[in-house]
Design a protein around this motif. Structure first.
Motif, short mmCIF file in Angstrom:
data_model
loop_
_atom_site.label_atom_id
_atom_site.label_comp_id
_atom_site.label_asym_id
_atom_site.label_seq_id
_atom_site.Cartn_x
_atom_site.Cartn_y
_atom_site.Cartn_z
N ALA A 163 1.05 -1.04 0.21
CA ALA A 163 0.28 0.24 0.42
C ALA A 163 1.31 1.35 -0.64
CB ALA A 163 -1.05 -0.02 1.37
N VAL A 164 0.17 2.18 -0.92
CA VAL A 164 0.72 3.48 -0.44
C VAL A 164 0.72 4.07 0.54
CG1 VAL A 164 0.95 5.88 -1.35
CG2 VAL A 164 1.50 3.86 -3.32
N THR A 165 -1.02 4.12 1.37
CA THR A 165 -1.16 4.53 2.26
C THR A 165 -1.75 3.66 3.23
OG1 THR A 165 -2.80 5.81 1.51
CG2 THR A 165 -1.23 7.26 1.64
N HIS A 166 -1.81 3.57 4.14
CA HIS A 166 -2.31 2.52 5.57
C HIS A 166 -2.85 2.27 6.42
CE1 HIS A 166 -2.84 -1.95 6.95
NE2 HIS A 166 -3.53 -2.26 5.57
N ASN A 167 -3.56 3.60 6.60
CA ASN A 167 -3.80 3.73 8.28
C ASN A 167 -5.56 2.90 8.64
OD1 ASN A 167 -4.22 4.55 10.98
ND2 ASN A 167 -3.30 6.63 10.53
N LEU A 168 -5.89 1.86 8.64
CA LEU A 168 -6.41 2.02 9.21
C LEU A 168 -7.49 2.47 10.17
CD1 LEU A 168 -6.54 -2.36 8.73
CD2 LEU A 168 -7.03 -0.98 6.98
N ARG A 169 -7.13 2.79 11.20
CA ARG A 169 -7.85 3.98 12.07
C ARG A 169 -8.20 5.33 11.58
NH1 ARG A 169 -4.42 3.63 17.60
NH2 ARG A 169 -4.50 1.45 17.90
N ALA A 170 -8.05 5.52 10.32
CA ALA A 170 -8.66 6.98 9.17
C ALA A 170 -9.18 6.56 8.39
CB ALA A 170 -6.61 7.54 9.10
N LEU A 171 -9.46 5.02 7.94
CA LEU A 171 -10.82 4.99 7.25
C LEU A 171 -12.21 6.04 7.55
CD1 LEU A 171 -10.25 1.22 6.80
CD2 LEU A 171 -8.69 2.86 5.87
N ALA A 172 -12.67 6.34 6.45
CA ALA A 172 -13.74 6.85 6.41
C ALA A 172 -15.19 6.14 5.69
CB ALA A 172 -13.41 8.28 5.71
N PRO A 173 -16.27 6.89 5.34
CA PRO A 173 -17.00 6.12 3.98
C PRO A 173 -16.48 5.88 2.95
CG PRO A 173 -18.42 7.14 6.20
CD PRO A 173 -16.87 7.10 5.68
N GLU A 174 -16.56 5.10 2.37
CA GLU A 174 -16.52 5.12 0.38
C GLU A 174 -17.23 6.38 0.22
OE1 GLU A 174 -13.74 3.88 -1.59
OE2 GLU A 174 -14.43 2.10 -1.20
N GLY A 175 -16.26 7.46 -0.53
CA GLY A 175 -16.70 8.12 -1.24
C GLY A 175 -15.92 9.27 -0.87
N THR A 176 -15.43 9.31 0.57
CA THR A 176 -15.11 10.18 1.36
C THR A 176 -14.14 10.72 0.74
OG1 THR A 176 -15.82 9.26 3.09
CG2 THR A 176 -14.41 11.16 3.62
N PRO A 177 -14.39 12.18 -0.16
CA PRO A 177 -12.60 12.74 -0.35
C PRO A 177 -11.29 12.24 0.63
CG PRO A 177 -14.88 14.10 -0.44
CD PRO A 177 -14.62 13.01 0.26
N PRO A 178 -10.14 11.88 0.11
CA PRO A 178 -8.70 11.77 1.10
C PRO A 178 -8.71 12.99 1.58
CG PRO A 178 -8.42 11.95 -1.31
CD PRO A 178 -9.60 11.89 -0.98
N HIS A 239 -2.77 3.44 -12.36
CA HIS A 239 -3.89 4.30 -11.48
C HIS A 239 -3.73 4.38 -10.38
CE1 HIS A 239 -7.93 3.87 -10.57
NE2 HIS A 239 -7.89 3.23 -8.96
N GLU A 240 -4.10 5.14 -9.82
CA GLU A 240 -4.57 6.08 -8.72
C GLU A 240 -5.95 6.68 -8.38
OE1 GLU A 240 -3.14 10.34 -10.35
OE2 GLU A 240 -2.49 10.02 -8.53
N SER A 241 -6.34 6.01 -7.51
CA SER A 241 -7.44 6.54 -6.50
C SER A 241 -7.27 6.13 -4.81
CB SER A 241 -8.41 5.88 -7.46
OG SER A 241 -7.97 4.79 -7.01
N PHE A 242 -8.74 6.72 -4.59
CA PHE A 242 -8.27 6.46 -2.85
C PHE A 242 -9.47 5.46 -2.82
CE2 PHE A 242 -5.28 9.96 -3.40
CZ PHE A 242 -4.72 9.75 -1.92
N SER A 243 -9.68 4.41 -1.50
CA SER A 243 -10.82 4.01 -1.24
C SER A 243 -11.18 4.16 0.60
CB SER A 243 -10.68 2.56 -1.60
OG SER A 243 -11.27 1.62 -0.87
N TYR A 244 -11.93 4.65 0.55
CA TYR A 244 -12.53 4.34 2.23
C TYR A 244 -11.53 6.10 2.71
CZ TYR A 244 -15.00 -0.28 2.06
OH TYR A 244 -16.33 -0.94 2.24
N GLY A 245 -12.18 6.85 1.92
CA GLY A 245 -11.18 7.93 2.13
C GLY A 245 -10.18 7.92 1.64
N ASN A 246 -9.00 7.54 2.81
CA ASN A 246 -7.41 7.10 2.88
C ASN A 246 -6.56 6.49 2.47
OD1 ASN A 246 -7.73 10.01 3.98
ND2 ASN A 246 -8.00 9.29 5.96
N LEU A 247 -7.52 4.87 2.05
CA LEU A 247 -6.66 3.94 1.12
C LEU A 247 -6.28 4.35 0.32
CD1 LEU A 247 -8.28 0.96 2.78
CD2 LEU A 247 -5.83 1.76 3.98
#
Length: 264
Positions: A163-178, A239-247
């Motif tokens: 992962a380029v970013t991987h903080n499971l405590r900083a997840l947010a609902p899908e579609g939340t901007p990073p 490809h680049e995108s974010f999932s669950y906010g900050n992944l």
């Protein structure tokens, strides 16, 4: 094609195969654009060992190493076959380079391996070898592991799954901007990869927002195996995108020749 590419995949959450997300579509398109290898060698941040270990199973169970997801996810499987011959060949090559290696004939595929493979090659009809991530390996040692794997690139696709970013405590609902920190750390990584600044990337622990992006290091470390396997070849952001906010879901491909078209 003289060599198959080396992929570094940010594998995101395990429910990606069930989610309508740009990364899911991108991985499927990347898989269709790649030639069919004789085998796939995958190293995942979810298999941590003291010594380097190589899977030697004839056939794999699918490890559902997560909890709290829809029941449908636990019904997914990736029934790939292994290759004891390739596993033994790899062990001999590692030991020739003074890298001790074991073979595990029982372990299945964790979600850092089977989730990407399910989207890249959904038929599960290509032999798979999984390589563990040695917990105490230094960055140069991880790159040396990659250099040994590079010798297999004429026949095999190498997939480094982290992962380029991987903080499971900083997840947010899908579609939340990073958050700003996730974007800035991702941009820092992209800049160093695209500018072929491997030495700069080695300083990731001093990068802006590093400990927000990675409370622990294991999901970032497969990138150094990819760099070793790439042996200086240029990188392309597929490809680049974010999932669950900050992944971050960034995917990079290393190859000397033309790679699949960039997918954003």
């Amino acid at each position: 094609m003289k060599e198959y590419p080396v992929l570094f995949l940010s594998h995101g959450a395990p429910d990606l195969p069930l989610t309508e997300h740009p990364a899911r579509e991108a991985w499927q398109r990347i898989g269709r654009s790649l030639p069919r290898p004789e085998g796939i060698i995958v190293i995942s941040a979810h298999w941590l060992t003291n010594r380097l270990t190589i899977s030697g199973s004839h056939s794999y169970t699918t490890i559902h190493d997560f909890s709290g997801f829809p029941e449908e996810l636990y019904q997914l499987s990736y029934p790939a076959l292994g290759s004891r011959e390739l596993a033994e060949s790899l062990r001999e090559q590692f030991e020739h380079e003074n890298i001790p290696a074991d073979i595990d004939i029982r372990r299945g595929l964790d979600h850092g391996a089977w989730v990407p493979l399910l989207l890249l090659y959904p038929q599960a009809d290509i032999p798979v070898i999984q390589i563990s991530l040695p917990m105490n390996a230094s960055i140069p040692e991880l790159e040396e592991i990659g250099k040994v794997l590079a010798k297999q690139r004429r026949s095999n696709l190498i997939v480094c799954s982290g992962a380029v970013t991987h903080n499971l405590r900083a997840l947010a609902p899908e579609g939340t901007p990073p958050a700003d920190w996730a974007v800035r750390f991702t941009d820092w990584v992209k800049e160093r990869l695209l500018q072929d600044d491997g030495k700069g990337l080695q300083q990731f622990r001093s990068a802006p927002y590093m400990r927000l992006a990675h409370p622990t290091d294991e999901h970032f470390l497969p990138i150094f195996v990819a760099l070793g396997a790439a042996h200086g070849q240029p990188v392309e952001l597929l490809h680049e995108s974010f999932s669950y906010g900050n992944l971050s879901m960034a995917v990079f491909s290393f190859h000397a020749e033309a790679t699949p078209p960039a997918i954003h």
